[in-house]
Design a protein around this motif. Structure first.
Motif, PDB file in Angstrom:
ATOM      1  N   GLU A 326       0.846  -1.188   0.000  1.00 27.54           N
ATOM      2  CA  GLU A 326       0.000   0.000   0.000  1.00 27.54           C
ATOM      3  C   GLU A 326       0.887   1.246   0.000  1.00 27.54           C
ATOM      4  OE1 GLU A 326      -3.717   2.047   0.048  1.00 27.54           O
ATOM      5  OE2 GLU A 326      -3.142  -0.027  -0.366  1.00 27.54           O
ATOM      6  N   THR A 327       0.388   2.302  -0.631  1.00 25.48           N
ATOM      7  CA  THR A 327       1.102   3.573  -0.665  1.00 25.48           C
ATOM      8  C   THR A 327       0.245   4.666  -0.036  1.00 25.48           C
ATOM      9  OG1 THR A 327       2.300   2.960  -2.682  1.00 25.48           O
ATOM     10  CG2 THR A 327       2.181   5.313  -2.138  1.00 25.48           C
ATOM     11  N   GLU A 328       0.828   5.406   0.920  1.00 21.70           N
ATOM     12  CA  GLU A 328       0.170   6.563   1.517  1.00 21.70           C
ATOM     13  C   GLU A 328       0.923   7.812   1.077  1.00 21.70           C
ATOM     14  OE1 GLU A 328       0.046   5.865   5.705  1.00 21.70           O
ATOM     15  OE2 GLU A 328      -1.624   4.442   5.554  1.00 21.70           O
ATOM     16  N   THR A 329       0.201   8.936   1.021  1.00 22.55           N
ATOM     17  CA  THR A 329       0.793  10.123   0.387  1.00 22.55           C
ATOM     18  C   THR A 329       0.947  11.317   1.307  1.00 22.55           C
ATOM     19  OG1 THR A 329      -1.404  10.787  -0.369  1.00 22.55           O
ATOM     20  CG2 THR A 329      -0.092   9.455  -1.881  1.00 22.55           C
ATOM     21  N   PHE A 330       0.498  11.206   2.560  1.00 26.62           N
ATOM     22  CA  PHE A 330       0.671  12.352   3.455  1.00 26.62           C
ATOM     23  C   PHE A 330       0.695  11.873   4.905  1.00 26.62           C
ATOM     24  CE2 PHE A 330      -3.805  11.828   2.481  1.00 26.62           C
ATOM     25  CZ  PHE A 330      -4.418  11.840   3.718  1.00 26.62           C
ATOM     26  N   THR A 331       1.377  12.611   5.743  1.00 25.63           N
ATOM     27  CA  THR A 331       1.471  12.289   7.159  1.00 25.63           C
ATOM     28  C   THR A 331       0.088  12.305   7.795  1.00 25.63           C
ATOM     29  OG1 THR A 331       3.690  13.251   7.281  1.00 25.63           O
ATOM     30  CG2 THR A 331       2.493  12.985   9.364  1.00 25.63           C
ATOM     31  N   GLY A 332      -0.188  11.260   8.554  1.00 23.93           N
ATOM     32  CA  GLY A 332      -1.501  11.144   9.189  1.00 23.93           C
ATOM     33  C   GLY A 332      -2.477  10.288   8.416  1.00 23.93           C
ATOM     34  N   GLU A 333      -2.192   9.988   7.142  1.00 21.90           N
ATOM     35  CA  GLU A 333      -3.077   9.118   6.375  1.00 21.90           C
ATOM     36  C   GLU A 333      -3.046   7.713   6.978  1.00 21.90           C
ATOM     37  OE1 GLU A 333      -3.944   7.586   1.788  1.00 21.90           O
ATOM     38  OE2 GLU A 333      -2.229   8.889   2.201  1.00 21.90           O
ATOM     39  N   THR A 334      -4.167   7.027   6.972  1.00 14.34           N
ATOM     40  CA  THR A 334      -4.248   5.709   7.595  1.00 14.34           C
ATOM     41  C   THR A 334      -4.626   4.633   6.579  1.00 14.34           C
ATOM     42  OG1 THR A 334      -6.572   6.031   8.209  1.00 14.34           O
ATOM     43  CG2 THR A 334      -4.914   6.652   9.837  1.00 14.34           C
ATOM     44  N   THR A 335      -4.212   3.414   6.866  1.00 12.72           N
ATOM     45  CA  THR A 335      -4.565   2.242   6.068  1.00 12.72           C
ATOM     46  C   THR A 335      -4.935   1.106   7.013  1.00 12.72           C
ATOM     47  OG1 THR A 335      -3.115   2.799   4.210  1.00 12.72           O
ATOM     48  CG2 THR A 335      -3.755   0.487   4.432  1.00 12.72           C
ATOM     49  N   SER A 396       3.828 -16.020  10.678  1.00  9.50           N
ATOM     50  CA  SER A 396       3.814 -14.575  10.419  1.00  9.50           C
ATOM     51  C   SER A 396       3.654 -14.305   8.936  1.00  9.50           C
ATOM     52  CB  SER A 396       5.103 -13.919  10.936  1.00  9.50           C
ATOM     53  OG  SER A 396       6.233 -14.408  10.240  1.00  9.50           O
ATOM     54  N   ALA A 397       3.323 -13.057   8.624  1.00  9.38           N
ATOM     55  CA  ALA A 397       3.226 -12.592   7.237  1.00  9.38           C
ATOM     56  C   ALA A 397       3.661 -11.133   7.213  1.00  9.38           C
ATOM     57  CB  ALA A 397       1.809 -12.743   6.709  1.00  9.38           C
ATOM     58  N   VAL A 398       4.090 -10.673   6.023  1.00  5.83           N
ATOM     59  CA  VAL A 398       4.648  -9.328   5.894  1.00  5.83           C
ATOM     60  C   VAL A 398       4.013  -8.623   4.701  1.00  5.83           C
ATOM     61  CG1 VAL A 398       6.741  -7.967   5.491  1.00  5.83           C
ATOM     62  CG2 VAL A 398       6.838  -9.989   6.951  1.00  5.83           C
ATOM     63  N   ALA A 399       3.712  -7.333   4.869  1.00  3.75           N
ATOM     64  CA  ALA A 399       3.242  -6.480   3.779  1.00  3.75           C
ATOM     65  C   ALA A 399       4.132  -5.235   3.735  1.00  3.75           C
ATOM     66  CB  ALA A 399       1.782  -6.087   3.987  1.00  3.75           C
ATOM     67  N   LEU A 400       4.124  -4.557   2.589  1.00  3.18           N
ATOM     68  CA  LEU A 400       4.965  -3.375   2.403  1.00  3.18           C
ATOM     69  C   LEU A 400       4.098  -2.127   2.407  1.00  3.18           C
ATOM     70  CD1 LEU A 400       7.788  -2.187   1.710  1.00  3.18           C
ATOM     71  CD2 LEU A 400       7.157  -2.413  -0.700  1.00  3.18           C
ATOM     72  N   LEU A 401       4.474  -1.144   3.229  1.00  5.80           N
ATOM     73  CA  LEU A 401       3.790   0.143   3.272  1.00  5.80           C
ATOM     74  C   LEU A 401       4.783   1.234   2.895  1.00  5.80           C
ATOM     75  CD1 LEU A 401       1.367   1.951   3.905  1.00  5.80           C
ATOM     76  CD2 LEU A 401       2.096   1.956   6.303  1.00  5.80           C
ATOM     77  N   THR A 402       4.436   1.998   1.851  1.00 12.39           N
ATOM     78  CA  THR A 402       5.280   3.101   1.378  1.00 12.39           C
ATOM     79  C   THR A 402       4.567   4.414   1.629  1.00 12.39           C
ATOM     80  OG1 THR A 402       6.207   1.678  -0.362  1.00 12.39           O
ATOM     81  CG2 THR A 402       6.479   4.076  -0.610  1.00 12.39           C
ATOM     82  N   VAL A 403       5.278   5.390   2.190  1.00 11.38           N
ATOM     83  CA  VAL A 403       4.720   6.717   2.434  1.00 11.38           C
ATOM     84  C   VAL A 403       5.532   7.726   1.629  1.00 11.38           C
ATOM     85  CG1 VAL A 403       4.127   8.469   4.133  1.00 11.38           C
ATOM     86  CG2 VAL A 403       4.026   6.045   4.752  1.00 11.38           C
ATOM     87  N   SER A 440     -13.837   5.500  -2.713  1.00  8.65           N
ATOM     88  CA  SER A 440     -13.462   6.805  -3.259  1.00  8.65           C
ATOM     89  C   SER A 440     -12.100   6.765  -3.925  1.00  8.65           C
ATOM     90  CB  SER A 440     -13.446   7.859  -2.139  1.00  8.65           C
ATOM     91  OG  SER A 440     -12.381   7.606  -1.230  1.00  8.65           O
ATOM     92  N   GLY A 441     -11.287   5.750  -3.570  1.00  5.71           N
ATOM     93  CA  GLY A 441      -9.936   5.674  -4.108  1.00  5.71           C
ATOM     94  C   GLY A 441      -8.926   6.446  -3.297  1.00  5.71           C
ATOM     95  N   ASN A 442      -9.369   7.204  -2.295  1.00  7.75           N
ATOM     96  CA  ASN A 442      -8.459   7.991  -1.461  1.00  7.75           C
ATOM     97  C   ASN A 442      -8.582   7.544  -0.007  1.00  7.75           C
ATOM     98  OD1 ASN A 442      -7.461   9.842  -3.481  1.00  7.75           O
ATOM     99  ND2 ASN A 442      -9.524  10.703  -3.503  1.00  7.75           N
ATOM    100  N   GLY A 443      -7.482   7.547   0.707  1.00  7.41           N
ATOM    101  CA  GLY A 443      -7.513   7.219   2.113  1.00  7.41           C
ATOM    102  C   GLY A 443      -7.323   5.738   2.359  1.00  7.41           C
ATOM    103  N   GLN A 444      -7.745   5.282   3.530  1.00  8.03           N
ATOM    104  CA  GLN A 444      -7.452   3.942   3.984  1.00  8.03           C
ATOM    105  C   GLN A 444      -8.373   2.886   3.378  1.00  8.03           C
ATOM    106  OE1 GLN A 444      -8.506   4.840   8.133  1.00  8.03           O
ATOM    107  NE2 GLN A 444      -9.952   3.166   8.047  1.00  8.03           N
ATOM    108  N   VAL A 445      -7.867   1.654   3.391  1.00  9.51           N
ATOM    109  CA  VAL A 445      -8.694   0.510   3.040  1.00  9.51           C
ATOM    110  C   VAL A 445      -9.714   0.324   4.151  1.00  9.51           C
ATOM    111  CG1 VAL A 445      -8.719  -1.981   2.675  1.00  9.51           C
ATOM    112  CG2 VAL A 445      -6.866  -0.597   1.735  1.00  9.51           C
ATOM    113  N   GLN A 446     -10.969   0.081   3.780  1.00 12.84           N
ATOM    114  CA  GLN A 446     -12.050   0.016   4.753  1.00 12.84           C
ATOM    115  C   GLN A 446     -12.751  -1.337   4.672  1.00 12.84           C
ATOM    116  OE1 GLN A 446     -14.596   3.209   3.591  1.00 12.84           O
ATOM    117  NE2 GLN A 446     -13.082   4.805   3.962  1.00 12.84           N
ATOM    118  N   ASN A 447     -13.410  -1.672   5.785  1.00 10.60           N
ATOM    119  CA  ASN A 447     -14.263  -2.868   5.795  1.00 10.60           C
ATOM    120  C   ASN A 447     -15.603  -2.481   5.183  1.00 10.60           C
ATOM    121  OD1 ASN A 447     -15.902  -5.040   6.324  1.00 10.60           O
ATOM    122  ND2 ASN A 447     -15.081  -5.410   8.365  1.00 10.60           N
TER     123      ASN A 447
END
Length: 606
Positions: A326-335, A396-403, A440-447
């Motif tokens: 997942e890629t986040e684009t600003f400080t404070g954005e959540t996933t 365990s499992a691992v995912a990659l988060l890029t900001v 919306s395509g913006n912000g965190q992944v939601q349930n």
């Protein structure tokens, strides 16, 4: 102005791509209108609303696809004095009131939604809001219930409404109290406090429930009995599950362990047995009901046990993280990261988000909630990359988060179903599907499980509830498999109004093996003696066997239950001696037999 209850969205027909909509080989599955019931509100004459029709369809046994059929359906309005609609689905407000907007396909498929027109002079635009009543409550015994009500205005237009069944209800501590989708709180086994949350589209409101469980004293006075777990699954013959019976047979005092007090039964001993201590053992594939009956008063409780016999019976524990990157684009954005899998390697895929421990390899890039009600929620703190880990014991499992430090830009809405496929053995199986993404395509992944619309292309094979619970109904013939496509449909909130879909294949395999054919019994006639002769066998007017030339043996297969009369005929110079074997002598020259299994009859000539 009193609002009319929402019209139900009629989902009648799926369809193939638009160009194939009218071809006779298409298998049309569902037709729907966006926006759905209760969503569209116009506040002045002349305002417009664009309606879009979507169809899902299938070409033969091929994949199910979604197509925009807005310009192919016939649009109509129930009251042109309130709102009109043209052939392209564009509705125009005329005067205050309510109308039903209807789309009809050429083959008769129909879908409908409602449109509200409110005079701008009598409507006030406010900020959407939610409130919960009561604000706090105290419960004192296990199983005590309190009904919470959510009121507010989800659009900011019109008056206050009862939105109890529209919001999503959550309890921050399910060990203290749980809450149903209708807002009914039930006290659990632990004393403490929990926060009850009502959520809708980012709007939230909360209340507090305090539970004090007394070890002694009077509770309801109503006897209670519960079996845990309420459902379980086993995957190999001999696998066991321990069921517990808890409750209070007088209704007074604290919760008790009644496991050895009750009498245990299994409704289908061919699937699983259960002993007097509540230990169930798998026998064969299928589903059985585990029942606990109190010694007096007829009080009982039950649980469901499903047995799926696999080749090995055990598997390798697994954890899978979604999204995997997942890629986040600003400080404070959540996933929101989700974990699925099976920590024992036995049984179906489960939602493990709240069971694993979450960590971030670089807290300067992003942090993540390790556990609890918001487990798996990552928050950007800087920019760079970090590894998100979900761990339980040695698995365990691992995912990659890029900001990145770029500005937020619109992205593509996403929607996926977890797991990516589901299978059952026979009818009666069930599994919870999870829909996640961002409409919306913006912000965190939601349930999005309770936000999307769920559909099954063949409900007779397996149906899916509005909350994503899929249940098998088919009972395929020996060794055969039926299948259905389960689809989640979400309305996107960015760009032009449209929908996004995700589908998985659900299969139901026969719980029975192909039976081994049972061969027909064999009738054998043996000719013995010093002289020659022959034996003829007749079933009615049909000759079954003809055996001649003394000293030979003849055999033939006959259907079970066939009555046969054997008649001897000695050759010239010979005489008939005796019959031997399972043959009843009917006359000096004949005997009779009804063939039920392999049988041998001997005729002797002198």
């Amino acid at each position: 102005m009193t609002l009319r209850p929402r019209a139900s969205l009629l989902l009648v027909l799926f369809s193939l791509p638009l160009a194939l909509l009218l071809t006779a080989c298409n298998k049309v599955q569902a037709l729907s209108i966006v926006p759905g019931p209760g969503i569209e509100v116009l506040t002045a004459a002349g305002q417009t609303a664009q309606y879009t029709a979507f169809a899902q369809e299938q070409m033969g046994s091929g994949p199910i696809t979604t197509a925009n059929v807005t310009n192919s359906v016939t649009w109509s309005t129930s009251n042109p004095n309130v709102a009109t609609i043209n052939s392209s689905g564009l509705a125009t407000a005329v005067e205050p009131g309510y109308v039903e907007i209807t789309a009809v396909a050429s083959d008769g498929a129909i879908a409908a939604s409602d449109l509200t027109v409110i005079s701008a002079g009598t409507t006030t635009q406010t900020t959407p809001w939610i409130s919960i009543l009561p604000g706090s409550v105290a419960e004192t015994f296990i199983g005590e219930t309190t009904q919470f009500t959510a009121t507010g205005n989800l659009t900011g237009i019109g008056s206050t409404q009862d939105v109890t069944t529209q919001v999503q209800w959550l309890s921050s501590n399910a060990q203290v109290a749980t809450i149903s989708s209708g807002g009914l709180v039930t006290a659990g086994a632990n004393s403490g406090a929990t926060t009850i949350i009502a959520e809708y589209g980012g709007l939230t409101a909360s209340a507090t429930v305090s539970v004090t469980i007394s070890g002694t004293g009077t509770t309801t006075g109503v006897p209670s009995l519960t079996v845990t777990p309420s459902s379980s699954s086993e995957t190999f013959t001999g696998e066991t599950t321990q069921f517990l019976a808890t409750g209070n047979l007088t209704g007074n005092g604290g919760l008790q362990n009644l496991t050895t007090t009750v009498t245990w039964y299994s409704s289908n001993a061919q699937v699983a047995t259960i002993n007097s201590a509540g230990l169930a053992s798998a026998v064969g594939a299928g589903t059985t009901t585990i029942i606990a009956i109190a010694p007096t008063g007829g009080l009982n409780a039950s649980a469901t046990l499903s047995v799926t016999i696999s080749a090995s019976g055990t598997g390798t524990p697994t954890i899978i993280i979604t999204p995997s990157s997942e890629t986040e684009t600003f400080t404070g954005e959540t996933t929101q990261f989700f974990a699925t899998g099976n920590l024992t390697g036995v049984g179906p895929t489960q939602d493990l988000t709240g069971q694993v421990t979450w960590s971030s390899s670089n807290a300067q890039v992003a942090t993540i909630v390790a556990g609890g009600a918001t487990a798996g929620l990552a928050t950007a703190t800087g920019y760079g990359t970090t590894l998100i880990t979900a761990e339980s014991g040695a698995v365990s499992a691992v995912a990659l988060l890029t900001v990145t430090n770029t500005a937020t830009t619109p992205q593509t809405p996403t929607l996926i179903i977890i797991p990516g496929a589901q299978s059952f053995v026979g009818p009666g199986g069930s599994a919870q599907l999870l829909a996640i993404g961002n409409l919306s395509g913006n912000g965190q992944v939601q349930n999005l499980t309770n936000t999307v619309t769920w559909m099954s292309s063949s409900p007779g094979v397996a149906s899916v509830s509005p909350t994503g619970l899929v249940t098998s109904h088919a009972d395929p013939a020996f060794s055969l498999t039926d299948s259905t496509t389960v689809t989640a449909i979400g309305v996107t909130t960015s760009g032009n109004t449209s929908v996004i879909t995700s589908s998985i294949l659900v299969t139901v395999t026969s719980q029975y093996l192909t039976p081994t054919p049972v061969p027909e019994p064999v009738l054998t006639v043996t000719l013995l003696g010093t002289q020659n002769g022959s034996v003829t066998g007749m079933s009615g007017t049909t000759q079954v066997i003809n055996c001649g030339n003394g000293g030979t043996t003849c055999s033939t297969q006959v259907a079970v239950g066939t009555p046969i009369t054997l008649t001897e005929a000695p050759n010239a110079g010979a005489t008939f001696g005796t019959w031997s074997g399972n043959c009843t002598v009917a006359s000096p020259t004949s005997c009779s037999i009804i063939v039920s299994n392999d049988v041998t009859v001997t005729a002797t000539f002198h």
